[in-house]
Write a protein that holds these residues in place. Sequence first.
Motif, PDB file in Angstrom:
ATOM      1  N   UNK A 222       0.839  -1.229   0.092  1.00 42.63           N
ATOM      2  CA  UNK A 222      -0.028   0.024   0.045  1.00 42.63           C
ATOM      3  C   UNK A 222       0.812   1.258  -0.121  1.00 42.63           C
ATOM      4  N   UNK A 223       1.774   1.285   0.799  1.00 43.07           N
ATOM      5  CA  UNK A 223       2.760   2.448   0.851  1.00 43.07           C
ATOM      6  C   UNK A 223       3.535   2.835  -0.428  1.00 43.07           C
ATOM      7  N   UNK A 224       3.979   1.651  -1.020  1.00 50.14           N
ATOM      8  CA  UNK A 224       4.795   1.864  -2.149  1.00 50.14           C
ATOM      9  C   UNK A 224       4.160   1.739  -3.456  1.00 50.14           C
ATOM     10  N   UNK A 225       2.901   1.644  -3.478  1.00 49.46           N
ATOM     11  CA  UNK A 225       1.974   1.268  -4.724  1.00 49.46           C
ATOM     12  C   UNK A 225       2.196   2.530  -5.695  1.00 49.46           C
ATOM     13  N   UNK A 226       2.709   1.959  -6.716  1.00 50.58           N
ATOM     14  CA  UNK A 226       2.866   3.045  -8.143  1.00 50.58           C
ATOM     15  C   UNK A 226       4.151   3.155  -8.205  1.00 50.58           C
ATOM     16  N   UNK A 227       5.200   2.775  -7.127  1.00 51.27           N
ATOM     17  CA  UNK A 227       6.836   2.654  -7.276  1.00 51.27           C
ATOM     18  C   UNK A 227       7.162   1.359  -7.587  1.00 51.27           C
ATOM     19  N   UNK A 228       6.666   0.353  -7.050  1.00 49.19           N
ATOM     20  CA  UNK A 228       7.091  -1.017  -7.291  1.00 49.19           C
ATOM     21  C   UNK A 228       5.950  -1.780  -6.837  1.00 49.19           C
ATOM     22  N   UNK A 229       6.020  -2.989  -7.636  1.00 49.08           N
ATOM     23  CA  UNK A 229       4.971  -4.062  -7.145  1.00 49.08           C
ATOM     24  C   UNK A 229       5.888  -5.082  -6.205  1.00 49.08           C
ATOM     25  N   UNK A 230       5.082  -5.532  -5.218  1.00 49.93           N
ATOM     26  CA  UNK A 230       5.700  -6.227  -4.018  1.00 49.93           C
ATOM     27  C   UNK A 230       4.867  -7.546  -4.027  1.00 49.93           C
ATOM     28  N   UNK A 231       5.335  -8.838  -4.103  1.00 46.63           N
ATOM     29  CA  UNK A 231       4.643  -9.952  -4.264  1.00 46.63           C
ATOM     30  C   UNK A 231       4.991 -10.797  -3.041  1.00 46.63           C
TER      31      UNK A 231
END
Length: 276
Positions: free
Chosen positions: A79-88
């Motif tokens: 949620x915090x880094x949405x739009x900057x990197x995808x985290x799986x």
Amino acid sequence: MLADYHVHCEFSDNSVYPMEDVVRDAIDLGLEEICFTDHVDYGIKVDWDSGEEIRWRNGEPFANVDYPRYFAKIEELQSKYEGQIRIRKGLELGVQTHTIPEYNRLTEKYPLDFAILSIHQVHDKEFWNGEFQQGKTQQEYNDEYYQELLQVVKNFKNYSVLGHMDLIVRYDKAGVYPFEKEKDTIAEILKTVIADGKGIEVNTSSVRYGLKDSQPGRKILKLYRELGGRIITIGSDSHRKDHLGAYIQPARDMLRELGYTEFCTFENGKPVFHPL
């Protein structure tokens, strides 16, 4: 598209790399997607909520991932880094034949984007310290390693790719065991993997470990493609900042040289194909 699909952080017993630092560093490196794959090794480690005593090694708790905290932290950072990197969301499962029921329960309880199936021990004996190899010839411990992997892939299906498929090479003090002597077993493993819709990874830590070949070796990668294998991921097996994203581009170049045209990321357990 740059992705690192084998990343460890402080939730692994052998890393103290803070998860948020991993994310920030990945963004700085230009990675577009990462998957956290912290260690679970039933047989030699216990879960935090198992009620069993937690062992300690080198001042750090020697236990499996604290799942509720781990997944909650991943969701927070998504949620915090949405739009900057995808985290799986992923895990690295150190499966052995006798621990398969525990991994079935784990993967049913916690849905994952991605799961690496690795063989880190056989009969709860580890490779890195030579315990598994002790008292055996080079042929005996190589045969036993690949037979264990074969039995695991025949009986465990809740994974995405095989991690560092020829891991035993990393800890083989006798040198590189000839591929041809294990080719039939390796082919049977790969055929099972392909039939099940699973894949394999290229683990770029082979460079930092000083191996002369990729991991898995080029002959395995070539055989996988010849047998019809398409699902392949690339991961650094990072445990600290200088590992993260390392040698990803050379791995992509190598795969192209071997005839591959695509690599994969994963979402909700399904492969997503990208051009190399």
